[in-house]
Motif scaffolding. Structure first.
Motif, PDB file in Angstrom:
ATOM      1  N   ASP A 237      35.864  36.248  49.275  1.00  0.00           N
ATOM      2  CA  ASP A 237      37.103  35.788  49.898  1.00  0.00           C
ATOM      3  C   ASP A 237      37.357  34.337  49.524  1.00  0.00           C
ATOM      4  OD1 ASP A 237      37.434  38.242  51.156  1.00  0.00           O
ATOM      5  OD2 ASP A 237      36.224  37.620  52.860  1.00  0.00           O
TER       6      ASP A 237
ATOM      7  N   ALA B  62      48.289  36.461  51.186  1.00  0.00           N
ATOM      8  CA  ALA B  62      47.067  35.814  50.719  1.00  0.00           C
ATOM      9  C   ALA B  62      47.397  34.758  49.670  1.00  0.00           C
ATOM     10  CB  ALA B  62      46.106  36.846  50.146  1.00  0.00           C
TER      11      ALA B  62
ATOM     12  N   ASN C 189      42.333  35.684  56.101  1.00  0.00           N
ATOM     13  CA  ASN C 189      42.394  37.055  56.613  1.00  0.00           C
ATOM     14  C   ASN C 189      42.781  37.077  58.086  1.00  0.00           C
ATOM     15  OD1 ASN C 189      41.643  37.932  54.111  1.00  0.00           O
ATOM     16  ND2 ASN C 189      39.600  38.625  54.702  1.00  0.00           N
TER      17      ASN C 189
ATOM     18  N   ARG D  48      41.016  42.702  55.118  1.00  0.00           N
ATOM     19  CA  ARG D  48      40.001  42.622  54.072  1.00  0.00           C
ATOM     20  C   ARG D  48      39.983  43.906  53.236  1.00  0.00           C
ATOM     21  NH1 ARG D  48      35.234  39.782  53.077  1.00  0.00           N
ATOM     22  NH2 ARG D  48      33.597  40.987  52.062  1.00  0.00           N
TER      23      ARG D  48
ATOM     24  N   ILE E  44      42.909  43.851  50.879  1.00  0.00           N
ATOM     25  CA  ILE E  44      42.654  42.878  49.812  1.00  0.00           C
ATOM     26  C   ILE E  44      41.737  43.491  48.752  1.00  0.00           C
ATOM     27  CG2 ILE E  44      41.453  40.720  49.248  1.00  0.00           C
ATOM     28  CD1 ILE E  44      44.119  40.124  50.408  1.00  0.00           C
ATOM     29  N   HIS E  45      40.672  44.111  49.190  1.00  0.00           N
ATOM     30  CA  HIS E  45      39.705  44.671  48.245  1.00  0.00           C
ATOM     31  C   HIS E  45      40.265  45.875  47.490  1.00  0.00           C
ATOM     32  CE1 HIS E  45      35.999  42.297  48.840  1.00  0.00           C
ATOM     33  NE2 HIS E  45      36.529  42.035  50.014  1.00  0.00           N
TER      34      HIS E  45
ATOM     35  N   ARG F  55      39.367  37.182  44.896  1.00  0.00           N
ATOM     36  CA  ARG F  55      40.617  36.851  45.569  1.00  0.00           C
ATOM     37  C   ARG F  55      41.408  35.805  44.785  1.00  0.00           C
ATOM     38  NH1 ARG F  55      41.376  37.176  51.602  1.00  0.00           N
ATOM     39  NH2 ARG F  55      43.236  36.003  52.173  1.00  0.00           N
TER      40      ARG F  55
END
Length: 224
Positions: A125, A169, A175, A190, A193-194, A205
Motif C-alpha cells: 500500500d 487512491a 484506504n 484493499r 485495489i488489489h 499501488r
C-alpha cells in the motif's frame, strides 16, 4: 510475519540508527546493509528482503538506478522499495515512483512515521498520501510523454467500483479515507485495489496510481 528489511545508505551512522530502530520492533528485522546502489542490488538478490530502505544520493550507483534494477528484476517481485532521503525535491520523487518505488519519505520524518511507512510499503500500500507527494504525482505523471503511454481502453477490464477506488487512491486518499467516502470497510477497499492491480499488471499501488494518471482516469491538476 516479520518484515525483512535491507538498508541502503552511504552513511554508516545512519544505517546503524535505522538498524537499532527497526530491530527493536517485534515484526521487523534488518537482513543486510549496503553502502551504495550496486551493493544494494547485489544484497537484495542475495537476501530477498521484503523491503529495501533506499537512499537516493550514494557514491557510484545511486538509489534511483538501484531501485529501477530491483523493481525490474522478476526474481525480486516480492521486494518493495521505500525511498528515504534528505533531498525531498519534486523530480527525485517523480523519478523514484517511475523507477518502481512504493513510497518516498524524508529523513526528517519521526521514528514512528518511518516504521509506519515500512509497514505500509511492505504491505503493497504505497506511501502516497502526503499532500506534497500527491502534487508531484499529478505534475510529473501527467506530462505528455507519459500521458500517451497508457491508452484509456486499458481500464475497460475494471469494474465501475474498481475504477472508482482507483481514482480516489490516485488523489492520495488512504484506504481508510476511501472506505469512509464509500461507506465500506478498509478491507473491501484493499480488495478492490488489489484486484485492479492484478487486472492491470501493476506491481504495486504506486504503479496503479501512475496508470490512473497516464490513462486519463484522473485529470491533471492538484488534488483538492
Amino acid at each position: 510475519m516479520t518484515i525483512r528489511v535491507l538498508l541502503a545508505d552511504d552513511q554508516a551512522l545512519l544505517r546503524g540508527a535505522f538498524r537499532v530502530l527497526i530491530d527493536a520492533e517485534d515484526d521487523m528485522e534488518v537482513v543486510g546493509e549496503a553502502a551504495d546502489g550496486r551493493e544494494a542490488v547485489e544484497l537484495a538478490r542475495a537476501t530477498r528482503p521484503d523491503l529495501v530502505l533506499m537512499d537516493i544520493r550514494m557514491p557510484g550507483a545511486d538509489g534511483l538506478g538501484a531501485t529501477a534494477a530491483i523493481c525490474g528484476d522478476e526474481e525480486l517481485s516480492g521486494t518493495r522499495v521505500l525511498i528515504l532521503t534528505t533531498f525531498e525535491i519534486d523530480e527525485y520523487v517523480a523519478q523514484a515512483l517511475r523507477a518502481g518505488a512504493g513510497g518516498f519519505l524524508g529523513k526528517g520524518a519521526a521514528p514512528e512515521e518511518l516504521l509506519a511507512a515500512v509497514r505500509t510499503v511492505a504491505a503493497g500500500d504505497a506511501l502516497l498520501s502526503p499532500a506534497a507527494t500527491r502534487a508531484v504525482i499529478d505534475q510529473f505523471l501527467a506530462q505528455p510523454d507519459l500521458a500517451a503511454a497508457t491508452p484509456a481502453g486499458r481500464l475497460d477490464v475494471l469494474t465501475a467500483r474498481e475504477r472508482e477506488v482507483m481514482s480516489m487512491a490516485a488523489t492520495g486518499l488512504t484506504n481508510e479515507e476511501i472506505a469512509e467516502k464509500m461507506f465500506v470497510s478498509p478491507f473491501t477497499v484493499r480488495t478492490h485495489i488489489h484486484r485492479a492491480m492484478s487486472k492491470l499488471d501493476a506491481r504495486d499501488r504506486a504503479q496503479l496510481v501512475a496508470i490512473a494518471y497516464q490513462s486519463g482516469l484522473v485529470p491533471p491538476g492538484r488534488p483538492s
